[in-house]
Design a protein around this motif. Structure first.
Motif, short mmCIF file in Angstrom:
data_model
loop_
_atom_site.label_atom_id
_atom_site.label_comp_id
_atom_site.label_asym_id
_atom_site.label_seq_id
_atom_site.Cartn_x
_atom_site.Cartn_y
_atom_site.Cartn_z
N ASP A 3 2.05 52.38 -31.47
CA ASP A 3 1.21 51.29 -30.92
C ASP A 3 1.72 51.01 -29.50
N ASN A 4 0.70 51.13 -28.48
CA ASN A 4 1.10 50.44 -26.96
C ASN A 4 2.14 51.30 -26.35
N LEU A 5 2.46 52.55 -26.80
CA LEU A 5 3.74 53.13 -25.89
C LEU A 5 3.16 53.81 -24.76
N CYS A 6 1.99 53.88 -24.52
CA CYS A 6 1.60 54.17 -22.98
C CYS A 6 1.84 53.12 -22.14
N ALA A 7 1.43 51.74 -22.64
CA ALA A 7 1.97 50.49 -21.68
C ALA A 7 3.28 50.65 -21.54
N LEU A 8 4.18 50.81 -22.45
CA LEU A 8 5.63 50.84 -22.17
C LEU A 8 6.01 51.90 -21.08
N ALA A 9 5.35 53.28 -21.14
CA ALA A 9 5.69 54.26 -20.27
C ALA A 9 5.28 53.87 -18.95
N GLU A 10 4.00 53.31 -18.68
CA GLU A 10 3.24 52.86 -17.55
C GLU A 10 4.34 51.68 -16.72
N ALA A 11 4.61 50.57 -17.80
CA ALA A 11 5.54 49.82 -17.07
C ALA A 11 6.88 50.20 -16.56
N THR A 12 7.42 51.51 -17.38
CA THR A 12 8.55 51.86 -16.93
C THR A 12 8.46 52.79 -15.52
N VAL A 13 7.24 53.48 -15.33
CA VAL A 13 6.94 54.17 -14.18
C VAL A 13 6.83 53.30 -12.93
N ALA A 14 6.09 52.12 -13.30
CA ALA A 14 5.87 51.10 -12.29
C ALA A 14 7.12 50.61 -11.74
N LEU A 15 7.97 50.31 -12.63
CA LEU A 15 9.43 49.63 -12.29
C LEU A 15 10.10 50.70 -11.23
N ALA A 16 10.12 51.71 -11.62
CA ALA A 16 10.60 52.95 -11.07
C ALA A 16 10.17 53.13 -9.59
N GLU A 17 8.82 52.96 -9.43
CA GLU A 17 8.05 52.82 -8.13
C GLU A 17 8.71 51.87 -7.33
N VAL A 18 8.88 50.74 -7.86
CA VAL A 18 9.34 49.52 -7.19
C VAL A 18 10.96 49.80 -6.64
#
Length: 697
Positions: free
Chosen positions: A302-317
């Protein structure tokens, strides 16, 4: 001839002793000459031997390095003698011995005189020119130009407390079965994996162990990462390794994303977890902070996509970029010995592109890359920045955590490794010298304190006092000196990878019960148990502890035949538990007394046995029972006056084995019983002793 000469000649002839007027026969003259010639030859031989001995003595003379304006203490140290020896050498000279102390400066002629009188040679100290070795080490290259940098995937480390679901989370992302592969259901290695998300982004994940044992592995993971995903179980909350992971991330200056796991459980309380994190300065976005908190269920996905997206977003920052064309730089995450491949390392590439044929240096080892593999064992042609890759081709196994640097040639790699080995040796020599100097200072301070106590005496009186004080120290011959044999447990540790061995050694370093039993690691290494390990363990009378390694049948039979304990485990805390058990088994049992019965002496009477009268103590049993086969103690007031075994125990006139409470009996023993004495019957029991070492789990 005149009268005076006649008188003198006559007087001398009368006064001459008869022996002087003896005449020699020809035979006696021959014997005399022969003996004389033999005697002269013997003397010549003796002189030759004496010359040889003198030559040897001169050759064996100790050479002392002297210099001008030496102090008495410095001269004694150079001669390897004590202060009083220098004073003795200066006897019958113009030097005032009573005015000398260790810091007194001697004249040049007295320095020479002391050395010569001590039967030694002297040479003047010379200034030595030390040639410094050229530094051949390799270092990181300067940062690349911004125009050369390209985006790279983030390296994300999953950290947290044991059994909070870190590996299950990674398993769900990779859709593999890593948990079932780990012994005991806990991660005991650093796993490095490249995961490609459905959106196309790539993330390199590091899964670190959560057990308290593997703190060094977690630290290594934090130092090699860009982002830390902190996994906290919603039903368990913040625990010890959670706090340690937060501290490691903060020390490495790495941003954190909180994954509140196990939210599918009925007792889950994610809000409580976020509030507990506030106490450790981890402020989630809900409370006005900058830390993202994602509620997930790793088991159900459950909600693993949200975790991956949060990781990618932080990496972009973070704008993670690297130069793929420069010299290769990376960090070793794990290292091991593979039977078919030899030394193998798992590395994260941080800069450049690693290819076959590259020459690498890491620590005191170097490699010419032969093969590259990904986490699935598939061969790779090259590995760019942020890639997790297995490197084959190391000449020796480097340690986990070492920095990997590329060099231009094998010759340059050998130079760098030789320099690093030399530098390490010099560091060890300096440490040893410091230890020696510290020990010498202790001896010197003790020596000086001993002399200060006798400073009011003259040197002759001081010598006499020291002789009397030390007389008993050397009175016993060395063969008669007995020392208490200390308990000792030598161990050999073998592991599958460098990190596991490092973790176990860190636990062993915490051993603090050496006063009970001394534990010593005589050898440690990576790989399966070998014949050399068995031979070494037999030599030191030690035990072998293996973690995630195996021993074939011939090795097991060899260990059994030679009496070497071989203990193999795949869960680290079970290995430590067995080590504690072996330490406890080495300890002698603790003897304790168990009181069986108590009696009081109420009367004394004599019984005739043959022609002798035997005193008997008439007693009444107050508590428990008396057993003749056990030991007895007689107490008078507060003092124990006798302890031993009974000669006889009677009830009325019959010999009995036991007497119970309330019964009267007669006791016969080699003790001076009196009315009012207390008699105690007891037995000595041995209970096993356990080690005081507490490794913390």
């Amino acid at each position: 001839m005149n009268v005076m000469s006649f008188v003198v000649g006559r007087a001398s002839s009368l006064l001459a002793p008869p022996l002087l007027r003896l005449t020699r026969s020809p035979a006696s003259s021959f014997i005399y000459q022969q003996n004389r010639s033999h005697a002269s030859k013997q003397v010549k031989g003796q002189k030759k031997v004496q010359k040889i001995q003198q030559g040897k003595a001169k050759a064996d003379k100790q050479e002392v390095e002297i210099r001008r304006r030496m102090t008495v203490g410095a001269l004694a140290q150079a001669m390897n003698k004590d202060f009083d020896h220098v004073l003795e050498a200066l006897l019958n000279t113009e030097v005032d011995l009573d005015s000398l102390d260790l810091d007194s400066v001697l004249e040049e002629k007295w320095i020479k005189e002391v050395v010569i009188r001590s039967g030694m040679k002297f040479r003047w100290a010379q200034m030595r020119e030390t040639r410094e070795r050229e530094n051949k080490d390799v270092h990181r290259k300067p940062p690349a130009e911004p125009a050369c940098l390209v985006p790279r995937p983030p390296v994300v480390t999953i950290m947290g407390h044991v059994d909070h679901g870190k590996t299950t989370l990674l398993d769900s992302l990779r859709r593999s079965q890593l948990v079932s592969m780990e012994a005991g259901g806990i991660t005991q290695h650093i796993g490095a994996f490249l995961v490609q998300l459905p959106s196309g982004e790539k993330i390199t994940f590091l899964d670190t162990p959560g057990h308290a044992v593997f703190s060094s592995m977690r630290a290594r993971g934090a130092n090699a990462t860009d982002v830390v995903i902190l996994v906290v179980a919603a039903d368990d909350g913040v625990m010890a390794q959670t706090v340690e992971s937060i501290q490691l991330a903060r020390k490495a200056k790495v941003p954190i994303i909180v994954a509140v796991n196990k939210c599918d459980r009925p007792q889950a309380d994610p809000e409580r977890v976020k509030k507990e994190l506030l106490a450790h300065d981890v402020v989630c976005e809900q409370f006005g902070g900058d830390v993202q908190a994602i509620h997930v269920s790793a088991l159900k996905g459950d909600n693993l996509c949200a975790l991956a997206e949060a990781t990618v977003a932080l990496a972009e920052v973070l704008e993670l970029k690297s130069d793929p064309r420069g010299s290769v730089e990376g960090i070793i995450i794990e290292s091991r010995i593979d039977r078919g491949k030899g030394p193998v390392t798992t590395a994260i590439i941080q800069r450049g592109t690693l290819k076959k044929g590259c020459v690498l240096v890491a620590g005191r080892s170097w490699a010419k890359v032969r093969l590259l593999y990904d986490e699935n064992g598939q061969a790779l042609a090259k590995a760019g920045p942020s890639a997790a890759v297995e490197v084959v081709g190391w000449k020796e196994l480097p340690s986990a955590g070492e920095l990997i640097l590329e060099v231009e040639s094998e010759h340059r790699a050998r130079e760098a490794v030789e320099w690093r080995s030399y530098e390490e040796e010099q560091g060890k020599l300096m440490e040893e010298q410091d230890a020696i100097q510290a020990k010498q200072k202790l001896h010197y301070d003790a020596y000086r304190k001993e002399r200060e106590e006798l400073s009011h005496l003259s040197w002759r009186q001081r010598k006499s006092a020291l002789y009397r004080a030390n007389k008993s120290k050397f009175a016993m011959r060395s063969g008669e000196r007995t020392q208490r044999e200390e308990l000792h447990l030598p161990i050999i540790i073998k592991g599958d990878v460098d990190g596991s061995v490092e973790a176990i050694l860190n636990i062993v370093d915490s051993y603090d019960a050496h006063e009970q039993c001394h534990m010593d690691v005589v050898h440690f290494g990576i790989g399966n148990i070998s014949e050399n390990d068995i031979i070494m363990a037999e030599t030191f009378s030690g035990s072998i502890y293996g973690f995630n390694v195996s021993a074939n049948k011939s090795i097991q039979q060899m260990a059994l035949k030679r009496g070497v304990p071989l203990k193999l485990h795949n869960v680290v805390y079970k290995l430590i538990d067995e080590l504690k058990d072996e330490l406890s088994a080495k300890l002698p049992p603790i003897s304790r007394e168990n009181i069986i019965g108590e009696a009081s002496v109420v009367a004394m009477f004599d019984v005739t046995v043959g022609k002798k009268k035997v005193p008997i103590a008439g007693c009444r049993v107050q508590k428990g029972h008396l057993d003749r086969r056990l030991r007895f103690r007689v107490i008078r007031g507060q003092d124990t006056i006798w302890e031993g075994s009974l000669l006889a125990l009677k009830h009325h006139k019959e010999d009995v084995q036991t007497v119970k409470t309330g019964m009267e009996c007669g006791l016969s023993a080699d003790a001076d019983f009196r009315t009012g004495d207390e008699v105690v019957c007891f037995e000595e029991l041995d209970s096993p002793q356990t080690t005081a070492w507490d490794p913390g789990f």
